[in-house]
Design a protein around this motif. Structure first.
Motif, PDB file in Angstrom:
ATOM      1  N   GLU A  79      50.513  60.079  41.842  1.00 19.52           N
ATOM      2  CA  GLU A  79      49.438  60.937  42.335  1.00 19.52           C
ATOM      3  C   GLU A  79      49.374  62.242  41.550  1.00 19.52           C
ATOM      4  O   GLU A  79      50.382  62.898  41.321  1.00 19.52           O
ATOM      5  CB  GLU A  79      49.632  61.228  43.824  1.00 19.52           C
ATOM      6  CG  GLU A  79      48.411  61.833  44.458  1.00 19.52           C
ATOM      7  CD  GLU A  79      48.367  61.617  45.955  1.00 19.52           C
ATOM      8  OE1 GLU A  79      48.037  62.576  46.677  1.00 19.52           O
ATOM      9  OE2 GLU A  79      48.649  60.487  46.400  1.00 19.52           O
ATOM     10  N   THR A 105      44.749  50.069  49.565  1.00 18.93           N
ATOM     11  CA  THR A 105      44.453  49.651  48.197  1.00 18.93           C
ATOM     12  C   THR A 105      45.610  49.984  47.269  1.00 18.93           C
ATOM     13  O   THR A 105      46.024  49.156  46.451  1.00 18.93           O
ATOM     14  CB  THR A 105      43.175  50.342  47.696  1.00 18.93           C
ATOM     15  OG1 THR A 105      42.096  50.030  48.580  1.00 18.93           O
ATOM     16  CG2 THR A 105      42.822  49.880  46.297  1.00 18.93           C
ATOM     17  N   GLN A 106      46.140  51.191  47.372  1.00 22.75           N
ATOM     18  CA  GLN A 106      47.255  51.592  46.516  1.00 22.75           C
ATOM     19  C   GLN A 106      48.480  50.711  46.758  1.00 22.75           C
ATOM     20  O   GLN A 106      49.143  50.280  45.806  1.00 22.75           O
ATOM     21  CB  GLN A 106      47.614  53.059  46.763  1.00 22.75           C
ATOM     22  CG  GLN A 106      48.705  53.584  45.835  1.00 22.75           C
ATOM     23  CD  GLN A 106      49.032  55.036  46.126  1.00 22.75           C
ATOM     24  OE1 GLN A 106      48.680  55.564  47.185  1.00 22.75           O
ATOM     25  NE2 GLN A 106      49.689  55.691  45.189  1.00 22.75           N
ATOM     26  N   ASP A 119      33.148  52.451  50.755  1.00 25.83           N
ATOM     27  CA  ASP A 119      34.537  52.831  50.960  1.00 25.83           C
ATOM     28  C   ASP A 119      35.523  51.870  50.312  1.00 25.83           C
ATOM     29  O   ASP A 119      36.733  51.999  50.487  1.00 25.83           O
ATOM     30  CB  ASP A 119      34.840  52.931  52.457  1.00 25.83           C
ATOM     31  CG  ASP A 119      34.556  51.623  53.187  1.00 25.83           C
ATOM     32  OD1 ASP A 119      33.874  50.759  52.610  1.00 25.83           O
ATOM     33  OD2 ASP A 119      35.015  51.477  54.334  1.00 25.83           O
ATOM     34  N   ALA A 175      34.040  53.120  45.200  1.00 25.24           N
ATOM     35  CA  ALA A 175      34.518  54.447  44.798  1.00 25.24           C
ATOM     36  C   ALA A 175      34.461  54.620  43.287  1.00 25.24           C
ATOM     37  O   ALA A 175      34.084  55.690  42.784  1.00 25.24           O
ATOM     38  CB  ALA A 175      35.946  54.657  45.302  1.00 25.24           C
ATOM     39  N   SER A 213      40.828  51.263  53.211  1.00 28.36           N
ATOM     40  CA  SER A 213      41.516  52.546  53.062  1.00 28.36           C
ATOM     41  C   SER A 213      42.153  52.626  51.680  1.00 28.36           C
ATOM     42  O   SER A 213      42.586  51.605  51.117  1.00 28.36           O
ATOM     43  CB  SER A 213      42.591  52.713  54.133  1.00 28.36           C
ATOM     44  OG  SER A 213      43.668  51.822  53.916  1.00 28.36           O
ATOM     45  N   ARG A 214      42.207  53.831  51.152  1.00 28.10           N
ATOM     46  CA  ARG A 214      42.803  54.027  49.842  1.00 28.10           C
ATOM     47  C   ARG A 214      44.316  53.783  49.872  1.00 28.10           C
ATOM     48  O   ARG A 214      44.897  53.339  48.883  1.00 28.10           O
ATOM     49  CB  ARG A 214      42.499  55.431  49.335  1.00 28.10           C
ATOM     50  CG  ARG A 214      41.016  55.651  49.082  1.00 28.10           C
ATOM     51  CD  ARG A 214      40.736  56.927  48.333  1.00 28.10           C
ATOM     52  NE  ARG A 214      39.342  57.006  47.960  1.00 28.10           N
ATOM     53  CZ  ARG A 214      38.834  57.965  47.187  1.00 28.10           C
ATOM     54  NH1 ARG A 214      39.620  58.946  46.737  1.00 28.10           N
ATOM     55  NH2 ARG A 214      37.556  57.961  46.883  1.00 28.10           N
ATOM     56  N   PRO A 249      40.435  57.986  43.474  1.00 25.38           N
ATOM     57  CA  PRO A 249      41.632  58.478  44.160  1.00 25.38           C
ATOM     58  C   PRO A 249      42.552  59.161  43.157  1.00 25.38           C
ATOM     59  O   PRO A 249      42.481  58.910  41.942  1.00 25.38           O
ATOM     60  CB  PRO A 249      42.259  57.204  44.730  1.00 25.38           C
ATOM     61  CG  PRO A 249      41.721  56.095  43.896  1.00 25.38           C
ATOM     62  CD  PRO A 249      40.349  56.512  43.462  1.00 25.38           C
ATOM     63  N   LEU A 250      43.431  60.009  43.642  1.00 25.42           N
ATOM     64  CA  LEU A 250      44.284  60.798  42.750  1.00 25.42           C
ATOM     65  C   LEU A 250      45.331  59.949  42.028  1.00 25.42           C
ATOM     66  O   LEU A 250      45.980  60.448  41.099  1.00 25.42           O
ATOM     67  CB  LEU A 250      44.962  61.928  43.536  1.00 25.42           C
ATOM     68  CG  LEU A 250      44.007  62.977  44.112  1.00 25.42           C
ATOM     69  CD1 LEU A 250      44.773  64.012  44.921  1.00 25.42           C
ATOM     70  CD2 LEU A 250      43.214  63.630  42.991  1.00 25.42           C
ATOM     71  N   TRP A 251      45.497  58.705  42.423  1.00 27.42           N
ATOM     72  CA  TRP A 251      46.464  57.842  41.738  1.00 27.42           C
ATOM     73  C   TRP A 251      45.791  56.929  40.703  1.00 27.42           C
ATOM     74  O   TRP A 251      46.429  56.005  40.187  1.00 27.42           O
ATOM     75  CB  TRP A 251      47.249  57.002  42.748  1.00 27.42           C
ATOM     76  CG  TRP A 251      46.451  56.474  43.892  1.00 27.42           C
ATOM     77  CD1 TRP A 251      46.320  57.037  45.126  1.00 27.42           C
ATOM     78  CD2 TRP A 251      45.652  55.279  43.908  1.00 27.42           C
ATOM     79  NE1 TRP A 251      45.488  56.273  45.921  1.00 27.42           N
ATOM     80  CE2 TRP A 251      45.077  55.180  45.204  1.00 27.42           C
ATOM     81  CE3 TRP A 251      45.382  54.287  42.973  1.00 27.42           C
ATOM     82  CZ2 TRP A 251      44.238  54.134  45.564  1.00 27.42           C
ATOM     83  CZ3 TRP A 251      44.549  53.241  43.320  1.00 27.42           C
ATOM     84  CH2 TRP A 251      43.992  53.174  44.598  1.00 27.42           C
ATOM     85  N   LEU A 295      37.281  49.974  46.860  1.00 26.87           N
ATOM     86  CA  LEU A 295      37.747  50.477  45.562  1.00 26.87           C
ATOM     87  C   LEU A 295      36.624  50.436  44.537  1.00 26.87           C
ATOM     88  O   LEU A 295      36.408  51.422  43.807  1.00 26.87           O
ATOM     89  CB  LEU A 295      38.938  49.636  45.079  1.00 26.87           C
ATOM     90  CG  LEU A 295      39.444  49.946  43.668  1.00 26.87           C
ATOM     91  CD1 LEU A 295      39.968  51.369  43.575  1.00 26.87           C
ATOM     92  CD2 LEU A 295      40.523  48.950  43.256  1.00 26.87           C
TER      93      LEU A 295
END
Length: 844
Positions: A685, A605-606, A644, A649, A601-602, A656-658, A646
Motif C-alpha cells: 500500500e 479483491t486484494q 464497485d 474502478a 470490496s477492495r 486502490p492504493l495497492w 475492480l
C-alpha cells in the motif's frame, strides 16, 4: 469391379493429387507461410529480441517465444508450448500445466496427437532443424505441421478412393479434400491443433464406411478391411474429438434404423415380402449390418488404448473436449445393438423363425441401445451445458483464421446474402448432395451406390444439423462428405454415357469448388497486399508487451490477471503465468478471475489477488473480456460494468492504493493506431500522494491529457507534500503550462532543500524529483539527487521505472558524468532499453 494397379494406373492416380498439392503450395500455404514469417520477423520496439539459448525449453533466453500463429484461437500456442515441454523434460505426455490457474496449475486431459506430431517433426532434419535448439526446432516444425498433414491426408484419401472406387472417385476426392472452403482453412501453417487431426480422421472413417456399405449392399459380403479402417480411424477420432465421433455414431445408428424401416415399408407396399425388391428401392435394406459390431469393437479398443497410452485424461471428469472410458463403452454398446437388431430383422425378412437365443440377443441389443442413448444424453447435458454445442468463441467461426464469424448459419446467410463467400461455402455441400439425391430416386441405380448414399447421406445430415447451429462444424461436414463423393461419382458413371458423364462430373466439380478456390485466392492476394490486419497488429502488440513484461519481471516471473485470450498470448510469448485463459480445462482459473474482478470490496479483491500470487492486472484496449467476467460474477446479462468492482474502478481510474500503474507504450507505427495496454502492478500500500503522483506520470507517458488534468487537480489539494509537488510539476510540464510548472517547481525546490529533503521518498520518486529539477534547469540540485539515486540503485528499483523514465535516467547520468554504482543494476538498465534507445542515450 476389377482394379488394375500397374505403373500407368499409379502415375494417373498421383497426377491429380500432385496438381491439387501444387495449387495449395503455390496459393494458400505459401501465402500463410509468408505471412507468418513476416509477423515472426517483426522485431518489436520495447526490448531486444531474446538471444537463442539451447538450455531454455523454448530455445530463447528467458523462456520467451517468437513464432506468431495466425489463427484466432489459442490452441496452436498451447500445442507448441506442450511440445516444447515434452522435449525439454524427455516425457511424451503432458499431464500438468503450471502456467495457468496460478499458483496451482491445471491438469491436461486433451489428446496429445498434435503435440506428438509437432515434436516428431521437430526431430527431423530439414523441418525442425537438428542444428537448432529444441524449442526453436519446435517453432520451425509448427510452421509446416498442418500443411504436411494436409498433403499426406489428401494423397492417402485419393489413393484409397482410387483403389476402392476407381479413377474418377480418386480425382474427385483429391480435389474436394484440397480445394473445398472452409475445409482447406483447417490446415493453417504455424497453427497445429487437434481439430486438424480430427478432420483427417473423420474423412478417413467416412470413406471407409462408404466402402464397407458399398460391398455389403452389392452382395459380395462385407469388407472387413474397410470396417477395420473405419473402426481404427473412429477410435482415434473418439480420442481426439469425442463430440465429432458421437455425431458420427449417431448418423450411423440413424441410417441403420431408417434403413430397416424403409425396407419394411417397401415390402409392405409390394404384393409380398419376397417380391418387395422388384422396384429396386429396398436395396437400402440389402446386405448385412454385422460389420458395425466389428467397427464399434475395433474403435472402442483403439480409443481405450490411446486413452490409456496418452494418460492425460485418466481420472478427470467428463468434458466435451476430452475422452472418457464411458464414451468407448457406449460406442461398443451401440455396435452390438445395431448388429443384433439387424440379425433379428434379417431372420424375419427371410421368413424363418426367430429362436430364443436370437430374441435374447435382440433384447440385449435393446439394452445396449438404451445405454448408448443414456451416454449421449450425459455427453450432451452432463457438463452444465451442451457438449456438442458449447458456447465458445471458436464455435462462431467458419474458419480457423477468422474470416467469417456468425452465431449460426442462418444468421450468417442473412447478413451475407447470395455473395461469393456464401456460394463458396454452400456449393461444395449442395452439389454432391444434389447428385446423390438424383441417384437415390433413380430406379436403375446400383444397390451398392444406394446403400452407400443412404449411409453417408444420413451421417452428413447429422453433421449438417450441427453446422447449421454452429459454423465450426462446416469443415467437418465437408470432410464427412468425402465419404459420399465416391458413391456419387461411380453412380454418375454408371447412369450416363461416356461423353456426357465426363461433362457432368467436370461441370459439377467446377461448380462446387471454383467459388471456394477463387475466394481463397482473393483472400491470399488481399492479405499479401495488406500491411497488418487489426488482429495481427494486436498479436504483435501482445508479443512485444509479453517480452517487455518478462524482461521487467526477471527470474521471479510475473503472474498476470488479464482477459483470457490475452492471457494465453502473454503466457506463450513471455513465458509468464496467468490465472484465466481460453483453455476450457482451466475452469478453476476462469472461476477465480470472475470472483476477483467482480468482488464488491477492495479488501476482498486484494486478498484474492494475493492468494493467487497475482503481480500484474492488465487491460488491453481491444479485449474487454474482463468487463464481461465482472458482469457474470454479479449475475448481470449486460449493461455497465459494476462501478464497485475492480474493473469498474480501473476504468474510472479510481485505483486502490495497492495498485500502481506501469506505463507501456505502443509506438505510432502504421497499423498500430489505437492500441494500448494498461498495466497495474500489485504492490504494498502506497501513500496517497505518491500514488497520485505515479498516476500523473502514467498519464504523461501514455498521452492521456484529460485524465492528467483531473489527477493534477487532485494533486493540487495536497500542498506541502514533496511527492505531490513533483507530480504537479511533471503534469504541468507535459501540459505546456509554464506558469503552473514554475509554481510547482518552486515548491519542489523549497521542500527538497528543507530538513530531511527527499531522503524519505521511495527511490523511483527521487528519480522523478531529479528529472523535474533537470527540466527546470536546476542542474546542481538535479545532480545531487541523481548522484544519490545512482549510488543507491538496485535491480528492483530499475524494474520499477517505466521505459521513458529509465531512458531519461540513463541519459541524464551520462550527461552529468555519473556512473551507476551497482554493475548488475547498470547492465539491467541497459538491457531493459531497446537498441535504438541505447544508441541514443549512450552508456551512462
Amino acid at each position: 469391379m476389377k482394379f488394375s494397379f500397374g505403373l500407368m494406373t499409379a502415375v494417373g492416380a498421383v497426377a491429380p493429387v500432385l496438381l491439387v498439392l501444387a495449387v495449395l503450395g503455390a496459393g494458400w500455404d505459401r501465402m500463410w507461410l509468408k505471412r507468418v514469417d513476416r509477423l515472426t520477423a517483426f522485431a518489436g520496439w520495447s526490448v531486444d529480441v531474446a538471444a537463442m539459448d539451447a538450455d531454455s525449453a523454448t530455445g530463447y533466453a528467458g523462456g520467451v517465444r517468437r513464432l506468431v500463429p495466425p489463427v484466432e484461437d489459442g490452441e496452436a500456442m498451447q500445442t507448441i508450448m506442450a511440445a516444447q515441454a515434452m522435449l525439454a523434460s524427455g516425457e511424451w505426455v503432458v499431464r500438468q500445466v503450471d502456467h495457468e490457474n496460478a499458483p496451482e496449475g491445471r491438469p491436461e486431459g486433451t489428446a496429445s496427437v498434435a503435440r506428438w506430431w509437432v515434436a516428431l517433426l521437430a526431430r527431423i532434419p530439414g523441418i525442425g532443424g537438428a542444428e537448432a535448439a529444441q524449442g526453436v526446432a519446435v517453432e520451425r516444425a509448427a510452421r509446416l505441421a498442418d500443411p504436411l498433414l494436409h498433403g499426406l491426408w489428401l494423397a492417402a484419401m485419393a489413393m484409397a478412393a482410387w483403389r476402392w472406387f476407381g479413377r474418377g472417385a480418386g480425382v474427385w476426392v483429391a480435389a474436394a479434400a484440397g480445394l473445398s472452403y472452409p475445409l482447406v482453412t483447417v490446415f493453417v501453417p504455424a497453427a497445429p491443433a487437434r481439430e486438424s487431426w480430427g478432420v483427417v480422421l473423420a474423412g478417413v472413417q467416412a470413406l471407409a464406411l462408404c466402402r464397407w456399405r458399398w460391398t455389403a449392399c452389392r452382395g459380395g459380403g462385407e469388407s472387413r478391411t474397410a470396417a477395420l479402417v473405419a473402426g481404427l480411424s473412429g477410435g482415434a477420432l473418439l480420442w481426439v474429438c469425442p463430440a465429432a465421433q458421437v455425431l458420427m455414431a449417431i448418423g450411423v445408428a440413424l441410417s441403420a434404423i431408417w434403413a430397416g424401416g424403409w425396407g419394411w415399408w417397401q415390402r409392405r407396399k409390394a404384393d409380398g415380402a419376397r417380391s418387395g425388391v422388384r422396384n429396386g428401392r429396398s436395396a437400402i435394406d440389402a446386405g448385412g449390418w454385422a460389420g458395425l459390431r466389428f467397427w464399434a469393437a475395433a474403435g472402442a479398443a483403439v480409443a481405450l488404448s490411446l486413452w490409456w497410452l496418452d494418460g492425460a485424461g485418466r481420472g478427470l471428469p467428463l468434458r466435451p473436449e476430452r475422452m472418457h472410458w464411458a464414451h468407448a463403452v457406449a460406442w461398443l454398446a451401440l455396435g452390438e445393438a445395431l448388429a443384433g437388431g439387424a440379425g433379428v430383422c434379417a431372420a424375419r425378412r427371410g421368413g424363418g423363425t426367430v429362436g430364443v437365443r436370437a430374441w435374447a440377443r435382440a433384447a440385449g441389443s435393446g439394452v445396449c441401445a438404451l445405454g448408448f442413448a443414456a451416454a449421449v444424453l450425459v455427453a450432451v447435458h452432463g457438463y452444465g451445458g451442451s457438449a456438442l454445442f458449447e458456447a465458445d468463441p471458436a464455435a462462431a467461426r467458419l474458419s480457423r483464421v477468422g474470416m467469417v464469424e456468425a452465431q449460426s448459419l442462418g444468421a450468417w446467410l442473412a447478413a451475407e446474402g447470395a455473395s461469393g463467400p456464401a456460394m463458396a461455402v454452400l456449393l461444395p455441400v449442395v452439389v454432391p448432395w444434389g447428385l446423390a439425391a438424383w441417384l437415390w430416386w433413380r430406379r436403375r441405380s446400383d444397390e451398392g451406390e444406394r446403400g452407400a448414399i443412404a449411409l453417408m447421406g444420413t451421417v452428413a445430415a447429422v453433421f449438417l444439423v450441427a453446422a447449421v447451429v454452429q459454423l465450426r462444424w462446416w469443415a467437418w461436414l465437408e470432410a464427412v462428405l468425402l465419404g459420399l463423393i465416391p458413391a456419387v461419382v461411380v453412380g454418375v458413371r454408371q447412369a450416363l454415357g461416356l461423353p456426357f458423364r465426363r461433362w457432368v462430373l467436370a461441370g459439377a466439380a467446377i461448380l462446387a469448388l471454383a467459388p471456394g478456390l477463387l475466394f481463397v485466392i482473393r483472400t491470399a492476394q488481399r492479405l499479401g497486399d495488406a500491411e497488418w490486419t487489426p488482429r495481427e497488429a494486436a498479436r504483435l502488440v501482445a508479443r512485444d508487451y509479453a517480452w517487455w513484461l518478462a524482461a521487467r519481471a526477471g527470474d521471479a516471473g510475473a503472474v498476470v490477471l488479464a482477459p483470457p485470450g490475452f492471457s494465453t498470448e502473454v503466457v506463450y510469448f513471455g513465458g509468464l503465468r496467468t490465472v484465466a485463459s481460453l483453455e476450457p480445462q482451466n475452469e478453476a482459473g476462469l472461476a477465480a478471475a470472475i470472483r476477483i474482478v467482480s468482488a464488491k470490496s477492495r479488501g476482498e479483491t486484494q486478498a484474492l489477488l494475493e492468494a493467487r500470487g497475482v503481480t500484474h492486472v492488465v487491460l488491453p484496449s481491444w479485449d474487454l473480456s474482463l468487463d464481461a467476467l465482472a458482469r457474470i460474477g454479479r449475475g448481470q446479462a449486460g449493461g455497465e460494468v459494476p462501478a464497485d468492482s475492480l474493473v469498474g474502478a480501473l476504468h474510472r481510474w479510481a485505483l486502490p492504493l495497492w495498485l500502481r500503474p506501469v506505463a507501456y507504450s505502443v509506438p505510432p507505427l502504421p497499423g498500430f493506431d489505437g492500441f494500448a495496454v494498461d498495466t497495474f502492478a500489485v504492490v504494498e500500500e502506497q501513500e496517497a500522494a505518491e500514488a497520485a503522483a505515479r498516476l500523473a506520470e502514467f498519464f504523461v507517458e501514455t498521452g492521456r491529457a484529460e485524465a492528467l488534468r483531473a489527477v493534477r487537480r487532485r494533486l493540487a489539494r495536497m500542498s506541502g507534500n514533496l511527492a505531490a509537488a513533483v507530480g504537479r510539476a511533471r503534469a504541468a510540464y507535459a501540459l505546456r503550462d509554464r506558469a503552473g510548472f514554475e509554481e510547482a517547481l518552486g515548491e519542489v525546490v523549497a521542500l527538497s532543500s528543507g530538513p530531511g529533503g527527499a531522503v524519505w521518498m521511495p527511490w523511483d520518486r527521487r528519480v522523478s524529483l531529479a528529472l523535474v529539477l533537470a527540466d527546470g534547469g536546476r542542474m546542481e540540485l538535479a545532480r545531487r539527487e541523481l548522484a544519490r539515486c545512482a549510488a543507491e540503485i538496485d535491480a528492483e528499483g530499475v524494474r520499477d521505472l517505466s521505459t521513458v523514465a529509465l531512458a531519461r535516467f540513463v541519459e541524464l547520468c551520462g550527461t552529468l558524468g555519473l556512473r551507476v554504482a551497482d554493475p548488475e543494476a547498470r547492465d539491467l538498465s541497459l538491457r531493459l532499453l531497446p537498441q535504438a534507445v541505447r544508441e541514443r542515450v549512450g552508456r551512462g
